[in-house]
Design a protein around this motif. Structure first.
Motif, PDB file in Angstrom:
ATOM      1  N   HIS A  78     -14.521 -33.668  24.204  1.00 51.74           N
ATOM      2  CA  HIS A  78     -13.547 -34.691  24.053  1.00 51.74           C
ATOM      3  C   HIS A  78     -12.583 -34.453  22.897  1.00 51.74           C
ATOM      4  N   GLU A  79     -12.982 -34.056  21.606  1.00 46.99           N
ATOM      5  CA  GLU A  79     -12.294 -33.551  20.666  1.00 46.99           C
ATOM      6  C   GLU A  79     -11.301 -32.614  21.106  1.00 46.99           C
ATOM      7  N   TYR A  80     -11.717 -31.370  21.816  1.00 45.59           N
ATOM      8  CA  TYR A  80     -10.944 -30.414  22.157  1.00 45.59           C
ATOM      9  C   TYR A  80      -9.812 -31.209  23.124  1.00 45.59           C
ATOM     10  N   LEU A  81     -10.144 -32.002  24.050  1.00 43.94           N
ATOM     11  CA  LEU A  81      -9.179 -32.491  25.074  1.00 43.94           C
ATOM     12  C   LEU A  81      -8.167 -33.391  24.326  1.00 43.94           C
ATOM     13  N   CYS A  82      -8.558 -34.249  23.112  1.00 40.72           N
ATOM     14  CA  CYS A  82      -7.817 -34.788  22.563  1.00 40.72           C
ATOM     15  C   CYS A  82      -6.609 -34.056  21.684  1.00 40.72           C
ATOM     16  N   ASN A  83      -7.222 -32.925  21.141  1.00 38.52           N
ATOM     17  CA  ASN A  83      -6.281 -31.891  20.468  1.00 38.52           C
ATOM     18  C   ASN A  83      -5.231 -31.511  21.383  1.00 38.52           C
ATOM     19  N   GLU A  84      -5.771 -30.996  22.646  1.00 35.40           N
ATOM     20  CA  GLU A  84      -4.796 -30.455  23.579  1.00 35.40           C
ATOM     21  C   GLU A  84      -3.753 -31.555  23.791  1.00 35.40           C
ATOM     22  N   GLN A  85      -4.030 -32.716  24.157  1.00 35.95           N
ATOM     23  CA  GLN A  85      -3.154 -33.755  24.332  1.00 35.95           C
ATOM     24  C   GLN A  85      -2.044 -33.964  23.364  1.00 35.95           C
ATOM     25  N   GLU A  86      -2.569 -33.739  21.945  1.00 38.48           N
ATOM     26  CA  GLU A  86      -1.800 -33.874  20.825  1.00 38.48           C
ATOM     27  C   GLU A  86      -0.728 -33.008  21.038  1.00 38.48           C
ATOM     28  N   CYS A  87      -1.197 -31.669  21.191  1.00 37.63           N
ATOM     29  CA  CYS A  87      -0.114 -30.714  21.282  1.00 37.63           C
ATOM     30  C   CYS A  87       0.805 -30.945  22.375  1.00 37.63           C
ATOM     31  N   LYS A  88       0.570 -31.109  23.463  1.00 39.02           N
ATOM     32  CA  LYS A  88       1.245 -31.377  24.586  1.00 39.02           C
ATOM     33  C   LYS A  88       2.210 -32.576  24.253  1.00 39.02           C
ATOM     34  N   ASP A  89       1.904 -33.495  23.645  1.00 43.30           N
ATOM     35  CA  ASP A  89       2.855 -34.614  23.155  1.00 43.30           C
ATOM     36  C   ASP A  89       3.653 -34.085  22.301  1.00 43.30           C
ATOM     37  N   ALA A  90       3.175 -33.187  21.249  1.00 43.44           N
ATOM     38  CA  ALA A  90       4.256 -32.864  20.208  1.00 43.44           C
ATOM     39  C   ALA A  90       5.121 -31.717  20.866  1.00 43.44           C
ATOM     40  N   GLN A  91       4.784 -30.972  21.840  1.00 47.77           N
ATOM     41  CA  GLN A  91       5.481 -30.098  22.428  1.00 47.77           C
ATOM     42  C   GLN A  91       6.768 -31.058  23.465  1.00 47.77           C
ATOM     43  N   GLU A  92       6.390 -31.988  24.127  1.00 47.42           N
ATOM     44  CA  GLU A  92       7.366 -32.767  24.615  1.00 47.42           C
ATOM     45  C   GLU A  92       8.292 -33.480  23.766  1.00 47.42           C
ATOM     46  N   ALA A  93       7.825 -34.012  22.699  1.00 45.14           N
ATOM     47  CA  ALA A  93       8.699 -34.802  21.713  1.00 45.14           C
ATOM     48  C   ALA A  93       9.828 -33.884  21.123  1.00 45.14           C
ATOM     49  N   ASP A  94       9.040 -32.420  21.039  1.00 43.80           N
ATOM     50  CA  ASP A  94      10.116 -31.184  20.393  1.00 43.80           C
ATOM     51  C   ASP A  94      11.295 -31.018  21.404  1.00 43.80           C
ATOM     52  N   GLU A  95      10.728 -30.758  22.596  1.00 45.70           N
ATOM     53  CA  GLU A  95      11.731 -30.644  23.765  1.00 45.70           C
ATOM     54  C   GLU A  95      12.679 -31.880  23.907  1.00 45.70           C
ATOM     55  N   LEU A  96      12.152 -32.734  23.797  1.00 45.46           N
ATOM     56  CA  LEU A  96      13.311 -33.919  24.137  1.00 45.46           C
ATOM     57  C   LEU A  96      14.197 -34.193  22.699  1.00 45.46           C
ATOM     58  N   PHE A  97      13.619 -34.014  21.663  1.00 44.70           N
ATOM     59  CA  PHE A  97      14.679 -33.857  20.322  1.00 44.70           C
ATOM     60  C   PHE A  97      15.705 -32.950  20.603  1.00 44.70           C
ATOM     61  N   ASN A  98      15.134 -31.660  20.992  1.00 41.70           N
ATOM     62  CA  ASN A  98      16.252 -30.621  21.144  1.00 41.70           C
ATOM     63  C   ASN A  98      17.129 -30.808  22.299  1.00 41.70           C
ATOM     64  N   GLN A  99      16.846 -31.422  23.275  1.00 39.85           N
ATOM     65  CA  GLN A  99      17.851 -31.903  24.335  1.00 39.85           C
ATOM     66  C   GLN A  99      18.791 -32.941  23.865  1.00 39.85           C
ATOM     67  N   ILE A 100      18.109 -33.875  23.130  1.00 45.77           N
ATOM     68  CA  ILE A 100      19.238 -34.772  22.426  1.00 45.77           C
ATOM     69  C   ILE A 100      20.018 -34.347  21.290  1.00 45.77           C
ATOM     70  N   GLU A 101      19.570 -33.299  20.588  1.00 45.75           N
ATOM     71  CA  GLU A 101      20.440 -32.568  19.608  1.00 45.75           C
ATOM     72  C   GLU A 101      21.480 -31.841  20.196  1.00 45.75           C
ATOM     73  N   ASP A 102      21.064 -31.003  21.339  1.00 45.22           N
ATOM     74  CA  ASP A 102      21.988 -30.313  22.123  1.00 45.22           C
ATOM     75  C   ASP A 102      23.185 -30.927  22.568  1.00 45.22           C
ATOM     76  N   SER A 103      22.745 -32.248  23.176  1.00 45.01           N
ATOM     77  CA  SER A 103      23.664 -33.043  23.843  1.00 45.01           C
ATOM     78  C   SER A 103      24.821 -33.803  22.831  1.00 45.01           C
ATOM     79  N   ILE A 104      24.508 -33.698  21.644  1.00 40.53           N
ATOM     80  CA  ILE A 104      25.173 -34.443  20.525  1.00 40.53           C
ATOM     81  C   ILE A 104      26.135 -33.350  20.114  1.00 40.53           C
ATOM     82  N   LEU A 105      25.751 -32.100  19.928  1.00 43.48           N
ATOM     83  CA  LEU A 105      26.440 -31.088  19.401  1.00 43.48           C
ATOM     84  C   LEU A 105      27.175 -30.735  20.414  1.00 43.48           C
TER      85      LEU A 105
END
Length: 105
Positions: A78-105
């Motif tokens: 369970h701990e492994y799955l939770c950590n894996e999900q947190e990493c996926k969520d962080a990666q998705e948030a980073d990609e979304l942030f980069n897309q928004i940042e690129d569209s602004i520039l």
């Protein structure tokens, strides 16, 4: 899966006090700290927890060591799955942030 209480006692056969203890244990199920005060509820809880971990009648089929090892395994998984999900969520948030940042520039 629902919590299974023990078999209700028969007042004629088991006595009125056993019925009283049974009723108190059932009432303690919803009370905070009920496991600390009710040996009968504590016993039911262990049986139910073992059944959830390894299936029906697990408390009677496996040793305490086997049950504890399985619980540790489940906890680690369970701990492994939770950590894996947190990493996926962080990666998705980073990609979304980069897309928004690129569209602004």
């Amino acid at each position: 899966m629902s919590f299974h209480f023990g078999t209700p006692p028969d007042p004629d056969k088991d006595g009125i006090m056993e019925c009283h203890h049974y009723r108190n244990a059932v009432d303690d199920y919803d009370r905070d700290g009920g496991l600390m005060d009710s040996p009968m509820l504590k016993h039911w809880f262990v049986i139910n927890a073992c059944d959830v971990i390894l299936g029906e009648d697990a408390m009677y089929r496996y040793s305490a060591k086997e049950l504890f090892e399985k619980l540790e395994e489940i906890s680690t998984s369970h701990e492994y799955l939770c950590n894996e999900q947190e990493c996926k969520d962080a990666q998705e948030a980073d990609e979304l942030f980069n897309q928004i940042e690129d569209s602004i520039l």
